[in-house]
Design a protein around this motif. Structure first.
Motif, short mmCIF file in Angstrom:
data_model
loop_
_atom_site.label_atom_id
_atom_site.label_comp_id
_atom_site.label_asym_id
_atom_site.label_seq_id
_atom_site.Cartn_x
_atom_site.Cartn_y
_atom_site.Cartn_z
N GLU A 296 -5.35 57.46 59.02
CA GLU A 296 -4.96 56.32 58.19
C GLU A 296 -6.15 55.87 57.36
OE1 GLU A 296 -2.95 53.19 60.25
OE2 GLU A 296 -2.11 54.56 61.75
N LEU A 297 -5.92 55.76 56.04
CA LEU A 297 -6.99 55.43 55.11
C LEU A 297 -6.60 54.24 54.24
CD1 LEU A 297 -6.51 58.87 54.98
CD2 LEU A 297 -8.90 58.62 54.26
N ARG A 298 -7.64 53.59 53.70
CA ARG A 298 -7.40 52.51 52.73
C ARG A 298 -8.25 52.78 51.49
NH1 ARG A 298 -8.97 47.99 55.29
NH2 ARG A 298 -6.90 47.48 56.09
N HIS A 299 -7.58 52.73 50.35
CA HIS A 299 -8.30 52.90 49.08
C HIS A 299 -8.93 51.58 48.65
CE1 HIS A 299 -8.65 53.53 44.64
NE2 HIS A 299 -9.12 54.69 45.07
N ALA A 300 -9.92 51.67 47.78
CA ALA A 300 -10.59 50.46 47.29
C ALA A 300 -9.62 49.51 46.61
CB ALA A 300 -11.71 50.85 46.33
N SER A 301 -8.50 50.04 46.11
CA SER A 301 -7.49 49.20 45.47
C SER A 301 -6.69 48.40 46.48
CB SER A 301 -6.55 50.06 44.63
OG SER A 301 -5.81 50.93 45.49
N GLY A 302 -6.83 48.73 47.76
CA GLY A 302 -6.06 48.07 48.81
C GLY A 302 -4.88 48.87 49.29
N LEU A 303 -4.52 49.96 48.59
CA LEU A 303 -3.37 50.78 48.99
C LEU A 303 -3.74 51.61 50.23
CD1 LEU A 303 -0.50 51.79 48.37
CD2 LEU A 303 -1.54 53.58 46.96
N GLU A 304 -2.90 51.52 51.26
CA GLU A 304 -3.11 52.31 52.46
C GLU A 304 -2.25 53.59 52.40
OE1 GLU A 304 -2.68 50.14 56.07
OE2 GLU A 304 -4.12 48.58 55.49
N TRP A 305 -2.85 54.66 52.87
CA TRP A 305 -2.15 55.96 52.84
C TRP A 305 -2.57 56.77 54.06
CZ3 TRP A 305 -4.84 60.69 51.11
CH2 TRP A 305 -6.19 60.48 50.82
N GLN A 306 -1.84 57.85 54.30
CA GLN A 306 -2.10 58.65 55.49
C GLN A 306 -2.16 60.13 55.14
OE1 GLN A 306 1.08 57.83 58.24
NE2 GLN A 306 0.48 55.69 58.57
N ILE A 307 -2.96 60.82 55.94
CA ILE A 307 -2.97 62.29 55.92
C ILE A 307 -2.55 62.76 57.30
CG2 ILE A 307 -4.34 64.36 55.57
CD1 ILE A 307 -6.31 62.68 53.95
N HIS A 308 -1.43 63.49 57.36
CA HIS A 308 -0.98 64.07 58.63
C HIS A 308 -1.44 65.52 58.67
CE1 HIS A 308 2.56 61.04 59.31
NE2 HIS A 308 1.47 60.46 58.83
N VAL A 309 -2.08 65.91 59.76
CA VAL A 309 -2.58 67.26 59.92
C VAL A 309 -1.97 67.87 61.17
CG1 VAL A 309 -4.61 68.73 60.14
CG2 VAL A 309 -4.74 66.63 58.78
N ARG A 310 -1.28 68.98 61.02
CA ARG A 310 -0.70 69.71 62.16
C ARG A 310 -1.47 70.99 62.38
NH1 ARG A 310 5.10 69.54 63.28
NH2 ARG A 310 5.73 67.36 63.08
N ALA A 311 -1.65 71.34 63.63
CA ALA A 311 -2.32 72.59 63.98
C ALA A 311 -1.48 73.34 65.00
CB ALA A 311 -3.70 72.32 64.55
N SER A 312 -1.38 74.65 64.80
CA SER A 312 -0.72 75.53 65.76
C SER A 312 -1.64 76.70 66.01
CB SER A 312 0.63 76.01 65.22
OG SER A 312 0.44 76.99 64.22
#
Length: 829
Positions: A90-106
């Motif tokens: 979970e990340l937050r940009h300097a603009s205030g918008l929060e976003w996510q990176i989902h990483v799957r591993a197999s």
């Protein structure tokens, strides 16, 4: 010696790591303690803002995802269990918008997708900024990108690869990392547009969106960006793309999905899709070879489709129909699917989508949902690549997205090459079913050997394999016919035995206790030595069909210990059936003919209240809008919708149980009687027709062999707005049931066939009522024929002894007339 696969190699744990910097978010992947992928930039641009620059990591949390799914077709059917490790950053940009990176591993790869879990309202995704840098000494196997993926695949060193757009899946061999990497995407639907690879100078490769900008809402805003990692065997055998796709929602019983082999006449005879007798012949040979399906391509007509469905069903063969995507676009057009299914049609081949836009994926969503609801198989042509729908929508049994055998026919300036073929098992076919339409012995100018062509039937996988050539071309090659009869309809397991994308591919697929091996090669004639360790059978017996010394095919059976040794011709290949020593290798049987259901009467008029009584020993499948009520014993009352027009018919399908879970069918045609007045001939339902060239055309001349290819009807310069266009010899059958008094028309030879002549005649209940010889250039003849009391009307056009060439004739301005209401008596006919 071919490049061998190490049978002792075990998958090592894949460990992804995400780091944030002031100007970037970066992914590194380690495998077995060494870095195999590094410096992968992650991020997206939303509303013009690059979120990967100027974001901070708030938190990360892990979870284990264990699940299972049952594959109905593909490289390995049955129930598969898998375990993924997922990390949500979970990340937050300097603009205030929060976003996510989902990483799957197999065990065989890593996947990344981007999520806006707290987005309010709508935004725009302007770019996917996922990017990696390919090693300068790496080698790639790629294709120039187009939205239907039909350019040739080729191999090139990164240093020699020109900047440009390249389609997925993209295979990279990284010598420094010591692994291969396959780039693609998974789990796409109508929320997204598709993506492709854009490679720039210096080997920078990024995921580029098909749409310049995509409207997004809360939740995932991209499909999974997939990085398969491992040796070639791990990549070829991977199911990671399907594992990333969501399960069916709601869960559905898909046991009706039936993989197999299909006869297909279009490639060898363009206009055969309009010829019922040709389709019957393909059914007959398919039954002889034990195949499961028949695809009728361009040219089929609703008049006789129920008849070929019934004919094929008696041999356990299911019928599929071709359509263009825009003919199924919108609610009214989509309703055609329910109509076709009501005839007993088992599937569709839908063509020419040729787009990766979000709008087109929304169309895919609609087609997928409706075919699942109706129980129709789907084969997408002119389409996108597979991205996991084999799991979400198991009825999808094929995609084209490949330069396949049709390119021998239409694009002889850019023919198929053996090198193009060898690359496919390592790239395109990794991600899902590939409808290449293999085994084209009759291909003009081909450079592949007969052994290579036959081996494509194993080396390439599709849920339903549609064989390109005329079925008689297979019968003319007994070894080919015998192998294609033995070829399993579905696979339990797939392994790569040997090869690499530049030289050869040797694939083994298991069905029960037998392995089917297909080897295809590019380059000069040579000996292939193929290890069988991975089959874990010990000593085996093998039946091998390969290249003959003087061309053609040769076959032999021999015991084998641990390796197959096969001589292949230039651009050659081979197939083999392998089983434990002493096992029976040949088991194919012809499909028996089964008894048809009883239906009485097969043709009748509806009564004044729109009902008719049928007697049958089977269950009913009704057209949309129709209803039925069981009376007693074998009697049913069937009711037509009020919207059924006079002279039009509904087809009621009767089904009884058959072999392989495929019902045996018969049909009843129920006609709305004509009402007082005049009725346009071309608006009425035909019971049957025969026509020398293509289908009988409505409101246009016969034209050529395709449907709808005629022109405005014209006889000696006089043009007509309506009627039926035919070609000698032809026969048009209509059922009247005594509900017409007269038939009038203006008839003659259409101006599109100058110098021809024909005999045109009108028959009623088997008796000729009228005939006349007509010649091109003569003005139209007016006819007026008494039809009182006639049940069946037949309009015929035949060649003349001194004019054997086909003539195109017009039944122009044809009308059926009724002067008094016969509805009260019609039901008794």
């Amino acid at each position: 010696m071919v490049n061998e696969i190490d049978p002792t190699a075990l998958p090592e744990r894949v460990e992804p790591e995400v780091k944030t910097r002031a100007d970037a978010v970066v992914l590194r992947v380690r495998r077995g303690g060494r870095t195999v992928l590094d410096g992968v930039r992650l991020g997206i641009r939303v509303d013009g803002v690059d979120l990967d620059a100027g974001s901070v990591l708030l938190r990360s949390h892990d979870r284990e995802i264990t699940d299972e799914w049952t594959a109905r077709s593909g490289k390995a059917t049955g129930t598969h269990r898998y375990a993924h490790r997922e990390t949500v950053h979970e990340l937050r940009h300097a603009s205030g918008l929060e976003w996510q990176i989902h990483v799957r591993a197999s065990a065989d790869g890593v996947a990344v997708r981007y999520v806006l879990a707290r987005l309010e309202g709508h935004s725009r995704l302007d770019a996917d900024r996922t990017q990696l840098t390919l090693e300068p000494d790496a080698r790639v196997w790629a294709l120039d990108y187009q939205t239907w993926y039909e350019t040739p695949r080729f191999g090139a060193d990164v240093a020699d690869l020109p900047p440009g757009a390249y389609g997925f899946p993209l295979l990279v061999r990284s010598p420094r990392a010591g692994v291969c990497l396959l780039l693609t995407e998974a789990a796409i639907d109508g929320r997204f547009s598709g993506a492709h690879a854009e490679i720039r100078d210096g080997g920078e490769a990024r995921f580029a969106l098909a749409d310049e900008s995509v409207e997004i809402t809360r939740g995932p805003v991209t499909p999974w960006r997939v990085f398969l990692i491992g040796d070639l065997a791990a990549i070829v055998e991977s199911r990671f793309v399907d594992e990333l796709a969501p399960p069916p929602d709601p869960p559905a019983d898909t046991r009706w999905v039936r993989p197999g082999r299909a006869a297909w006449s279009w490639w060898s005879d363009f206009y055969s899709g309009a010829q019922l007798h040709r389709q019957r012949h393909f059914v007959d040979v398919a039954a002889r070879l034990g195949w499961e399906h028949l695809l009728i391509d361009c040219g089929w007509d609703e008049t006789w489709v129920p008849e070929i469905v019934a004919y094929a069903s008696r041999r356990g063969i299911q019928v599929h129909l071709w359509a263009v995507w825009h003919d199924l676009d919108g609610p009214e057009n989509l309703a055609k699917l329910a109509l076709w299914r009501s005839w007993g049609v088992a599937g569709i081949k839908v063509d020419f989508m040729e787009s990766e836009s979000k709008e087109r994926y929304r169309w895919y969503d609609t087609i997928l949902a409706e075919t699942a609801r109706l129980g129709l198989h789907v084969n997408f042509h002119g389409s996108v690549i597979p991205r996991g729908w084999a799991r979400t929508w198991p009825q999808v049994i094929g995609y084209e997205a490949i330069r396949g055998s049709e390119y021998y026919v239409f694009y002889q300036d850019t023919p198929l090459t053996p090198a193009h073929n060898v690359i496919q098992p390592f790239t395109r076919n990794v991600v899902g079913a590939m409808d290449y339409t293999p085994v084209a012995f009759g291909a003009p100018g081909r450079t592949t050997s007969d052994g290579h062509e036959l081996a494509l039937s194993v080396a390439f996988e599709c849920g339903i394999t549609h064989f390109a050539d005329d079925v008689d071309a297979y019968l003319a090659r007994p070894d080919a016919a015998r192998f294609l009869a033995e070829l399993a309809p579905v696979w339990d397991e797939t392994v790569l035995l040997a090869g690499d994308p530049d030289h050869e591919a040797v694939i083994a697929r298991r069905s029960g206790d037998r392995w089917f091996v297909g080897g295809i090669a590019t380059g000069p004639a040579r000996r292939l030595t193929v290890p069988l360790d991975r089959l874990a059978l010990g000593p085996v017996d093998a039946w091998i069909v390969g290249d003959g010394a003087e061309g053609g095919l040769t076959s032999h059976r021999r015991p084998v210990d641990d390796k197959l040794v096969v001589e292949v011709a230039d651009n050659g290949g081979f197939v083999a059936i392998v089983a434990a020593r002493g096992a029976r290798l040949h088991r194919a049987v012809e499909r028996p003919e089964q008894a048809a259901p009883q239906v009485d009467p097969p043709v009748q008029l509806l009564g004044p209240d729109g009902t008719a009584v049928l007697r049958t020993d089977g269950r009913l499948r009704l057209p949309p809008g129709w209803s039925a009520e069981h009376l007693d014993g074998d009697r049913w009352t069937v009711t037509a919708p009020a919207t059924l027009a006079p002279g039009r018919a509904g087809v009621v399908t009767v089904e009884t149980p058959g072999e392989d879970g495929v019902p045996v069918v018969a049909h009843a045609r129920l006609f709305r009687p004509l009402t007082p007045g005049s009725h346009r001939l071309s608006a009425l339902t035909m019971v049957a027709f025969d026509n020398e060239s293509g289908p009988i055309e409505r409101d246009q001349s016969n034209g050529g062999g395709n449907p709808g290819d005629g022109r405005r009807m014209r006889i000696a310069g006089t043009e007509f707005d309506d009627g039926l266009g035919a070609s000698t010899p032809s026969r048009i059958e209509l059922y009247l049931g005594g509900s017409a008094d007269r038939f009038t028309a203006r008839i003659g030879v259409d101006d599109e066939t100058p110098g021809t002549a024909a005999r045109m005649s009108v028959h009623a209940d088997g008796a000729e009522l009228f005939s006349v010889d007509v010649r091109s250039g003569e003005p139209p003849r007016d006819i007026d024929v008494d039809l009182r009391g006639v049940a069946t009307l037949s309009l015929r056009a035949d060649t003349l002894p001194n004019h054997p060439e086909p003539a195109h004739v017009d039944w122009a301005s044809g009308r059926l007339h009724l002067h008094h209401d016969t509805a009260t008596t019609a039901a008794g006919h």
